[in-house]
Design a protein around this motif. Structure first.
Motif, mmCIF file in Angstrom:
data_model
loop_
_atom_site.group_PDB
_atom_site.id
_atom_site.type_symbol
_atom_site.label_atom_id
_atom_site.label_comp_id
_atom_site.label_asym_id
_atom_site.label_seq_id
_atom_site.Cartn_x
_atom_site.Cartn_y
_atom_site.Cartn_z
ATOM 1 N N ALA A 202 -6.732 -1.332 4.430
ATOM 2 C CA ALA A 202 -6.400 -1.248 3.084
ATOM 3 C C ALA A 202 -7.620 -0.587 2.483
ATOM 4 O O ALA A 202 -7.079 0.121 1.215
ATOM 5 C CB ALA A 202 -6.087 -2.766 2.781
ATOM 6 N N GLU A 203 -8.899 -0.840 2.661
ATOM 7 C CA GLU A 203 -9.693 -0.204 1.598
ATOM 8 C C GLU A 203 -9.705 1.273 1.920
ATOM 9 O O GLU A 203 -10.095 2.088 0.978
ATOM 10 C CB GLU A 203 -11.149 -0.885 2.210
ATOM 11 C CG GLU A 203 -11.411 -2.412 1.826
ATOM 12 C CD GLU A 203 -12.429 -2.680 2.424
ATOM 13 O OE1 GLU A 203 -13.649 -2.263 2.549
ATOM 14 O OE2 GLU A 203 -12.683 -3.974 2.777
ATOM 15 N N LEU A 204 -9.616 1.837 3.197
ATOM 16 C CA LEU A 204 -9.688 3.178 3.615
ATOM 17 C C LEU A 204 -8.629 3.898 2.849
ATOM 18 O O LEU A 204 -8.754 4.928 2.478
ATOM 19 C CB LEU A 204 -9.754 3.436 5.099
ATOM 20 C CG LEU A 204 -10.862 2.777 5.709
ATOM 21 C CD1 LEU A 204 -10.327 3.031 7.441
ATOM 22 C CD2 LEU A 204 -12.286 3.659 5.387
ATOM 23 N N ALA A 205 -7.357 3.028 2.838
ATOM 24 C CA ALA A 205 -6.252 3.581 2.102
ATOM 25 C C ALA A 205 -6.497 3.983 0.607
ATOM 26 O O ALA A 205 -5.873 4.801 0.032
ATOM 27 C CB ALA A 205 -5.014 2.739 2.194
ATOM 28 N N LYS A 206 -7.624 3.675 -0.086
ATOM 29 C CA LYS A 206 -7.866 3.728 -1.223
ATOM 30 C C LYS A 206 -8.821 4.691 -1.672
ATOM 31 O O LYS A 206 -8.837 5.395 -2.855
ATOM 32 C CB LYS A 206 -8.280 2.409 -2.137
ATOM 33 C CG LYS A 206 -7.371 1.232 -2.078
ATOM 34 C CD LYS A 206 -7.889 -0.147 -2.681
ATOM 35 C CE LYS A 206 -7.086 -1.209 -2.407
ATOM 36 N NZ LYS A 206 -7.432 -2.327 -2.928
ATOM 37 N N TRP A 214 -6.778 14.669 -1.450
ATOM 38 C CA TRP A 214 -6.083 14.135 -0.534
ATOM 39 C C TRP A 214 -6.805 12.928 -0.098
ATOM 40 O O TRP A 214 -7.701 12.509 -0.437
ATOM 41 C CB TRP A 214 -6.531 15.146 0.863
ATOM 42 C CG TRP A 214 -5.922 16.495 0.631
ATOM 43 C CD1 TRP A 214 -5.114 17.052 -0.063
ATOM 44 C CD2 TRP A 214 -6.422 17.519 1.442
ATOM 45 N NE1 TRP A 214 -5.041 18.284 0.151
ATOM 46 C CE2 TRP A 214 -5.674 18.640 1.281
ATOM 47 C CE3 TRP A 214 -7.514 17.528 2.632
ATOM 48 C CZ2 TRP A 214 -5.835 19.795 1.608
ATOM 49 C CZ3 TRP A 214 -7.470 19.018 3.314
ATOM 50 C CH2 TRP A 214 -6.834 19.866 2.662
ATOM 51 N N MET A 215 -6.053 11.920 0.234
ATOM 52 C CA MET A 215 -6.424 10.535 0.666
ATOM 53 C C MET A 215 -7.233 10.609 1.991
ATOM 54 O O MET A 215 -6.685 11.362 2.885
ATOM 55 C CB MET A 215 -5.362 9.815 0.845
ATOM 56 C CG MET A 215 -4.475 9.485 -0.454
ATOM 57 S SD MET A 215 -5.572 8.939 -1.920
ATOM 58 C CE MET A 215 -6.147 7.382 -1.267
ATOM 59 N N LEU A 216 -8.350 9.949 2.147
ATOM 60 C CA LEU A 216 -9.044 9.608 3.435
ATOM 61 C C LEU A 216 -8.445 9.389 4.549
ATOM 62 O O LEU A 216 -8.242 10.211 5.485
ATOM 63 C CB LEU A 216 -10.173 9.088 2.934
ATOM 64 C CG LEU A 216 -11.217 8.725 4.304
ATOM 65 C CD1 LEU A 216 -11.923 9.880 4.667
ATOM 66 C CD2 LEU A 216 -11.911 7.343 4.204
ATOM 67 N N LEU A 277 -0.385 3.600 6.913
ATOM 68 C CA LEU A 277 -0.820 3.722 5.559
ATOM 69 C C LEU A 277 -0.634 5.225 4.898
ATOM 70 O O LEU A 277 -1.010 5.577 3.458
ATOM 71 C CB LEU A 277 -2.278 3.614 5.494
ATOM 72 C CG LEU A 277 -2.805 1.959 6.108
ATOM 73 C CD1 LEU A 277 -4.209 1.980 6.321
ATOM 74 C CD2 LEU A 277 -2.168 0.903 4.934
ATOM 75 N N SER A 278 -0.230 6.214 5.582
ATOM 76 C CA SER A 278 -0.090 7.613 5.102
ATOM 77 C C SER A 278 1.432 8.110 5.505
ATOM 78 O O SER A 278 1.563 8.457 6.708
ATOM 79 C CB SER A 278 -0.933 8.262 5.712
ATOM 80 O OG SER A 278 -0.784 9.834 5.398
ATOM 81 N N ASP A 279 2.237 8.200 4.782
ATOM 82 C CA ASP A 279 3.506 8.816 4.904
ATOM 83 C C ASP A 279 3.444 10.254 4.973
ATOM 84 O O ASP A 279 4.128 10.758 5.862
ATOM 85 C CB ASP A 279 4.512 8.648 3.621
ATOM 86 C CG ASP A 279 4.965 7.211 3.471
ATOM 87 O OD1 ASP A 279 4.556 6.396 4.353
ATOM 88 O OD2 ASP A 279 5.874 6.856 2.626
#
Length: 666
Positions: A202-206, A214-216, A277-279
Motif C-alpha cells: 500500500a505504501e509502495l502504491a503511493k 509513473w507510479m513506482l 496495485l497496478s491496472d
C-alpha cells in the motif's frame, strides 16, 4: 523434510556428474532417478499436508549474510501454490528421467545428461520453494544456466551451439528487467523477503517514480514481468524457445512443460499482491499474452518438424496463461500451468517416441499411418492432443475454458483484444495440433519412400531409409501412459478447490472490487460435470471442432488445397516461415546496433578516452616532466655545488625580502 526435496536431486546430479565413469550408465540413471523419486514422494506428502491438514511453512533455513538492516537468506515458503508446483515439477521430471533411459540409450554423454537434468530439477525446486527475492533470483538464473547446457548438449552441432547461446542471451535481456524490478522493491521496500515487501504494498502504491509521473509499483511490476517475458517466452522475447528444440527431446519436455518456461507464470502469480496495485501493469501483461497466444499459434500451422509444432504450441499456451494473469485470474493461469504441464510433457515425449520409431526422422511429411505400428504412442498422442485443444472433460478444457471466461469478464484495458485472441487461438490450436496428428498417425505411409530429406534429424548421418517403424521400449511408453492419466482427469478433479475453493487462499491475492473476473466466474460455476456438459454448447468447442475438421479435410481428403493456398498466398507463408522476421530484426538491427555501440565504447571510450587521454596522457605528462628534470641531473659535482650555493642565496634572499623592501622604501 523440506530441505531434502531440492537436495535429493542435487546429490544425484553431483554423483552422476563427478563419478559417472566409475558408476557407469546404470549407476548414473539409478542415483538420479532415486533422487527425483525421493523429491516427488516428499512433494506429494507436502501437498497432502497443505491441502488436507492446512499446513503452512515460512521460515529461514540459512542466513548467508547481513549488510546493515538487509538480510540475505535461504528460506522456504510452503503454501498451496508452492506445494502444487513442487508436485508437478517433480512428477514431470521423474517421467522425463525414466524416459531418458530409453531415448538416450546409445548417446556417449549419457551420464552427463542425467547429471544436467537432475541439476535442472534442483534449480527449479529452489525457485518455487523460495520465500525471498534473493533465492528466487538464484533459482531463476540457475535454470537459465542449466538450460544453456542442455540445449547445447550436442555441442558438436553448430546449430545446437547457436541455439543455446541464443537462449542464454535472450534470457539475459529479460533478466536485466527482472533484477531492476527486484532492485526497485529492495530500494523502496527495504527487504528481500516476500512477506515484508507485500506488507508495504500500500505504501509502495503511493510513490511516484522519481523524475516521471509513473507510479513506482507500475514500473517495478513491468520490470518483473520483463523477466517473465524472457523466461516464459512471451513476445518479443520468445525467439529462443523454438530453437531450443536442438536439445534432446527429454529436455524439450522438461523445459517446455512444467519447469523453466512456467517460472515466469509462477513468479507473476506469486507477486499477485503487487500486480493487483497496478491496472497498467496488468493490462500490459494481458496484451503481451494475447499477442503471444494468437500469433505464435499461426507459426505452428506451417511447421513440419514434429518437435517445433509442439514448441509453438507451448508458446501459444504460455500466452493463454499470461492472459489469465493479466485478467487478475491468477489461479486460472496457474491451473492451466498445471494441466498444461501434463499434456504438454505427454506430447513432447510422444513426439520423441515417434522420432525413435522413425529412426530419428522428425519431418511429419515423411510419416503417416503410424497408428498400427505404434499403438501406445498413437493413443497417448491422441489423448494429449484432445486435452490441448480443450475437449470437454479433458484436463485442458477446464483450464482453457476458464481462461476464456475470465478474460470475457475482465474490464481492464486490452481485454477486448485479449478475448478475441484467445478465442481465435482455439481454432488455430485445434488446426495445427490435428494437422500434426493426422499427418503422423493416419493417411499415406510416406516413410516407405521419404519424399523429404531428413534434414532436421537429431542424429545426423544416420541412414533413415529402409526401416520399418516400431513401438518404443517400455521405459519410453510407460511415462507416456502415466502422463496420459492426469492429462485426462486432473482438471475434473481439481478445478473446484483450485479455482473456487480455498486452496490458494493465502498464496494469491485478488482485489475483487477492482478486478471482479474471478468472482463473476465463480457465480457461473455449478460443478465440473455441469461445466463440461455446458462446454459442448459453447463457442470454444465448436471452434475447436472446426479446426479438427479443417485439418482432416485439408491434409487427409484434399491435400492439394494447402498446396494451392501456399502458392496463392506465398507472401503470407514467407512471413510465417521467417517467423515474422523477428530473428532477422534481432540479428541485423538490434545485434548490429549493439555491436556498433560496443565498438564505439571500445574505440572511443576505452581506447580513446581511458587508454589514450587518461592513461596515455598522464604517462606523456610524466615523460615531459622527466625530460626537463633530466637536464638538471648532470652528474657533475661542481654543478651540484653551484646549485646548492644558488639555492642558499635564493633562500636567504626570500627570508630577508621584507627587510630589503623596507630599506629600499627608505
Amino acid at each position: 523434510m523440506l530441505v531434502a526435496v531440492p537436495l535429493a536431486p542435487l546429490v544425484g546430479s553431483i554423483v552422476a556428474g563427478l563419478f559417472g565413469k566409475q558408476i557407469g550408465r546404470r549407476g548414473a540413471h539409478t542415483v538420479t532417478i532415486l533422487g527425483v523419486l525421493i523429491a516427488f514422494i516428499l512433494s506429494v506428502i507436502t501437498l497432502k499436508a497443505v491441502a488436507v491438514d492446512d499446513a503452512r511453512f515460512n521460515a529461514t533455513i540459512y542466513e548467508w549474510m547481513t549488510v546493515g538492516t538487509l538480510k540475505m537468506e535461504i528460506g522456504f515458503l510452503i503454501d498451496g501454490l508452492t506445494a502444487m508446483m513442487m508436485a508437478v515439477v517433480t512428477f514431470v521430471s521423474l517421467m522425463v528421467h525414466i524416459y531418458t533411459i530409453g531415448y538416450m540409450e546409445e548417446d556417449p554423454g549419457y551420464q552427463r545428461f542425467f547429471s544436467y537434468i537432475s541439476l535442472f530439477t534442483f534449480s527449479m525446486l529452489m525457485l518455487v520453494m523460495s520465500n525471498n527475492f534473493l533465492q528466487l533470483f538464484f533459482g531463476w538464473e540457475a535454470v537459465g544456466l542449466v538450460s544453456y547446457l542442455l540445449i547445447g548438449f550436442w555441442f558438436k552441432k553448430p546449430s545446437a551451439v547457436f541455439a543455446n547461446m541464443k537462449a542464454f542471451l535472450v534470457n539475459r535481456v529479460g533478466d536485466f528487467g527482472f533484477i531492476l524490478g527486484i532492485g526497485l522493491l529492495l530500494a523502496y521496500g527495504g527487504s528481500l523477503a516476500y512477506a515484508d515487501v507485500f506488507a508495504k504494498g500500500a505504501e509502495l502504491a503511493k510513490i511516484v517514480f522519481p523524475g516521471t509521473d509513473w507510479m513506482l509499483i507500475t514500473v517495478a511490476c513491468v520490470c518483473l514481468f520483463i523477466g517473465a517475458m524472457g523466461k516464459s517466452a512471451q513476445f518479443p522475447l520468445h525467439v529462443w524457445l523454438p530453437d531450443s528444440m536442438e536439445g534432446p527431446t527429454p529436455i524439450s519436455a522438461l523445459i517446455h512443460a512444467a519447469t523453466m518456461v512456467t517460472a515466469g507464470i509462477f513468479m507473476v502469480a506469486r507477486m499477485s499482491p503487487l500486480f493487483e496495485l497496478s491496472d497498467t501493469a496488468l493490462s500490459f501483461v494481458m496484451v503481451i499474452g494475447a499477442i503471444t497466444a494468437l500469433f505464435m499459434g499461426f507459426l505452428g500451422v506451417i511447421q513440419n518438424d514434429i518437435k517445433r509444432v509442439v514448441a509453438y504450441s507451448t508458446l501459444s499456451q504460455l500466452g493463454y496463461m499470461t492472459v489469465a494473469l493479466g485478467a487478475s485470474a491468477y489461479s486460472v493461469g496457474v491451473f492451466h500451468l498445471m494441466t498444461h504441464a501434463f499434456f504438454k510433457a505427454l506430447l513432447f515425449l510422444a513426439a520423441g517416441s515417434v522420432i525413435i520409431g522413425m529412426h530419428h526422422d522428425q519431418d511429419i511429411r515423411n510419416m503417416g499411418g503410424l497408428r498400427k505400428y505404434m499403438p501406445i504412442t498413437w493413443i497417448t498422442s491422441l489423448l494429449g492432443s484432445l486435452a490441448l485443444i480443450g475437449t470437454p472433460f479433458f484436463a485442458g478444457f477446464y483450464s482453457k475454458d476458464s481462461i476464456i471466461e475470465a478474460v470475457h469478464e475482465s474490464h481492464l484495458w486490452g481485454s477486448g483484444f485479449a478475448y478475441f485472441s484467445v478465442m481465435a487461438g482455439v481454432f488455430v490450436t485445434a488446426f495445427y495440433s490435428f494437422r500434426m496428428y493426422f499427418l503422423v498417425f493416419h493417411g499415406k505411409e510416406n516413410f516407405r519412400h521419404k519424399p523429404y530429406p531428413a534434414e532436421d534429424s537429431e542424429i545426423h548421418g544416420e541412414d533413415h531409409d529402409g526401416h520399418e517403424p516400431h513401438e518404443s521400449p517400455w521405459v519410453v511408453t510407460a511415462p507416456l501412459l502415466l502422463l496420459a492419466i492426469p492429462s485426462v482427469v486432473i482438471g475434473f478433479m481439481t478445478i473446484q478447490p483450485m479455482l473456487f475453493g480455498d486452496f490458494f487462499k493465502d498464496s494469491i491475492f485478488v482485489n475483487a472490487h477492482a478486478h471482479p473476473a474471478m468472482e463473476e466466474l465463480g457465480e457461473g460455476f455449478h460443478g465440473a460435470f455441469a461445466m463440461a456438459l455446458h462446454g459442448f454448447a459453447g463457442l470454444p468447442f465448436w471452434l475447436a471442432l472446426a479446426g479438427v475438421v479443417a485439418a482432416y479435410v485439408l491434409y487427409m481428403v484434399k491435400p492439394e488445397i494447402p498446396v494451392a493456398i501456399k502458392a496463392r498466398f506465398g507472401f503470407i507463408y514467407r512471413i510465417l516461415e521467417n517467423k515474422y522476421y523477428m530473428d532477422w530484426i534481432n540479428e541485423h538491427i538490434l545485434a548490429r546496433a549493439a555491436r556498433a555501440v560496443g565498438t564505439g565504447l571500445w574505440k572511443g571510450g576505452d581506447a580513446g578516452l581511458i587508454d589514450g587521454l587518461v592513461i596515455g596522457g598522464s604517462s606523456r605528462l610524466v615523460e615531459i616532466f622527466a625530460g626537463v628534470v633530466r637536464r638538471v641531473q648532470t652528474g657533475y659535482l661542481y654543478w651540484y655545488a653551484l646549485v646548492m650555493i644558488l639555492g642558499v642565496i635564493g633562500l636567504m634572499t626570500w627570508m630577508q625580502w621584507p627587510y630589503l623592501q623596507a630599506m629600499l622604501a627608505k
